[in-house]
Scaffold this active site. Structure first.
Site, mmCIF file in Angstrom:
data_model
loop_
_atom_site.group_PDB
_atom_site.id
_atom_site.type_symbol
_atom_site.label_atom_id
_atom_site.label_comp_id
_atom_site.label_asym_id
_atom_site.label_seq_id
_atom_site.Cartn_x
_atom_site.Cartn_y
_atom_site.Cartn_z
ATOM 1 C CG LEU A 124 84.627 -13.378 4.913
ATOM 2 C CD1 LEU A 124 85.306 -12.800 6.148
ATOM 3 C CD2 LEU A 124 83.255 -13.940 5.277
ATOM 4 N N PRO A 126 81.290 -9.539 -0.560
ATOM 5 C CG PRO A 126 80.913 -7.291 -0.042
ATOM 6 C CD PRO A 126 81.980 -8.235 -0.524
ATOM 7 C CG LEU A 128 80.691 -16.595 -1.846
ATOM 8 C CD1 LEU A 128 79.902 -17.381 -2.886
ATOM 9 C CD2 LEU A 128 82.103 -17.148 -1.744
ATOM 10 C CB SER A 129 79.475 -13.248 2.391
ATOM 11 O OG SER A 129 79.641 -11.869 2.103
ATOM 12 N N GLY A 201 90.788 -30.822 -11.502
ATOM 13 C CA GLY A 201 90.428 -29.588 -10.804
ATOM 14 C C GLY A 201 91.608 -29.034 -10.042
ATOM 15 C CG ASP A 244 83.130 -31.256 -19.122
ATOM 16 O OD1 ASP A 244 83.157 -31.476 -17.892
ATOM 17 O OD2 ASP A 244 82.072 -31.161 -19.775
ATOM 18 C CG MET A 245 84.995 -33.054 -14.068
ATOM 19 S SD MET A 245 85.460 -32.744 -12.339
ATOM 20 C CE MET A 245 84.074 -31.726 -11.800
ATOM 21 C CE LYS A 258 94.522 -29.990 -4.320
ATOM 22 N NZ LYS A 258 93.660 -28.770 -4.435
ATOM 23 C CG HIS A 262 83.294 -30.535 -1.145
ATOM 24 N ND1 HIS A 262 83.551 -29.707 -0.081
ATOM 25 C CD2 HIS A 262 83.906 -29.961 -2.213
ATOM 26 C CE1 HIS A 262 84.284 -28.680 -0.473
ATOM 27 N NE2 HIS A 262 84.513 -28.812 -1.761
#
EC number: 2.1.1.150
Length: 357
Positions: A124, A126, A128-129, A201, A244-245, A258, A262
């Protein structure tokens, strides 16, 4: 009786208006949640040791008496949404209402074992949101993420360039990891017979530490961006590696992803999974990849759970990521060269997927 608007009944129109207004003002839900964390109210009630009256709460908060009624209205709404419980303090002459913690607000008590206050503060913020005001502009940009539109760079690049927000983000992810750790304590079957595991990660190692404590003979490597792990200290069976994956992942019996996939497009997920496969099949071994992520299942999940998953899918779309159905997961695994997989429930909205080469 019908209305003249497309033949709709007035009752249906009013119901639709209620739905519209509910979502129109839904941002107030988030802001009320932010307010209670900023005001430290869950900690105040926790430290009080019993339900706290409005007058006592207002006094502790040093709120002007003219705003006491507004505090009451905010608390009433938060209680209606399940964050507090309103009880009657019968020991007081006027039987003043008092506020008690619920399970949801217990998760906002700072310094507790399971605390998600850092997640509230991060999400939250500002910076980002506020980006979500630009959805219209973003939808017309062919190659940019939402944050590329609003911040001038991809989200991960933004974190690299902004240490304070990067720290806030890492704290938020660590707090979320504690929730996953609660579920992993009952997942011995996932880690038994493993000698080594890489948490890709893995941030500051919140999950890895729990795994190491539960399975002291298991060697665990936390693999993350160099700037995340550069100042972290190794222990007996826990070490930190920067990298670096997309280039390479340390070899191990298992790789843990994990809440990683996504964040990425299908094409990028396949690249990551191929690197994972290389890591768990080195020296002729046939290990496994452990994915913790959402699996959308609209036919089996209850409506509220599906709503949560679809909401997160919209959120991830803004990062060019996505939440996936089982058939979408299966396609990724097959294109990355894996032969089989198994899905098990983990938390309320997350699943645990074991993938085998």
């Amino acid at each position: 009786m019908t209305s003249s608007i497309n033949g709709r009944k007035p009752s249906d129109i009013f119901k639709a208006q209620t739905l519209l207004y509910k979502h129109l003002f839904a941002f107030i839900d988030s802001m009320c949640l932010k307010w209670t964390v900023e005001m430290n109210i869950p900690n105040i009630i926790h430290d009080h040791g019993q339900p706290i009256s409005l007058s006592n709460l207002v006094s502790i908060l040093h709120v002007p008496s003219s705003k006491a009624g507004n505090v009451q209205r905010l608390m009433r709404y938060l209680a209606h949404n399940g964050f507090f419980e309103i009880v009657t303090n019968r020991e007081m002459e006027n039987e003043e209402e008092a506020y008690a913690l619920t399970v949801a607000s217990e998760l906002l008590v700072k310094e507790s074992d399971l605390c998600l206050a850092a997640m509230v503060e991060c999400i939250l913020d500002p910076t980002l949101s506020g980006s979500y005001h630009e959805l219209k502009k973003w939808i017309y940009e062919e190659d940019l993420t939402l944050f590329g539109v609003t911040l001038g760079s991809g989200f991960w690049d933004f974190l690299d360039k902004n240490p304070d927000y990067n720290r806030s983000f890492n704290e938020a992810m660590a707090s979320d990891s504690k929730m996953i750790n609660l579920a992993l304590r009952d997942c011995d079957f996932v880690f038994e017979e493993l000698e080594s595991i890489v948490d890709v990660g893995g941030g500051t190692g919140t999950t890895a530490k729990i795994i190491c404590e539960t399975f002291p003979k298991l060697k665990c490597v936390v693999f993350d961006r160099p700037q995340v792990v550069e100042n972290l200290s190794d222990t007996n069976n826990l070490s930190y590696v920067g990298g670096d994956m997309f280039s390479s992942i340390p070899n191990a019996d298992a790789v843990l992803l994990k809440w990683i996939l996504h964040n990425w497009t299908d094409k990028d997920c396949i690249r990551i999974l191929k690197k994972c496969k290389e890591a768990v099949t080195s020296d002729g071994k046939r290990g496994k990849v452990i994915v913790i992520d959402m699996v959308i299942n609209e036919k089996k999940d209850e409506k509220n759970l599906t709503q949560m998953k679809l909401l997160m899918d919209v959120n991830m779309a803004c990062l060019n990521g996505k939440e996936r159905k089982e058939e979408e997961w299966k396609k990724l695994f097959e294109e990355a060269g894996f032969q089989d997989y198994k899905i098990s429930p983990l938390t309320g909205f997350l699943s645990l997927i074991e993938i085998y080469p």
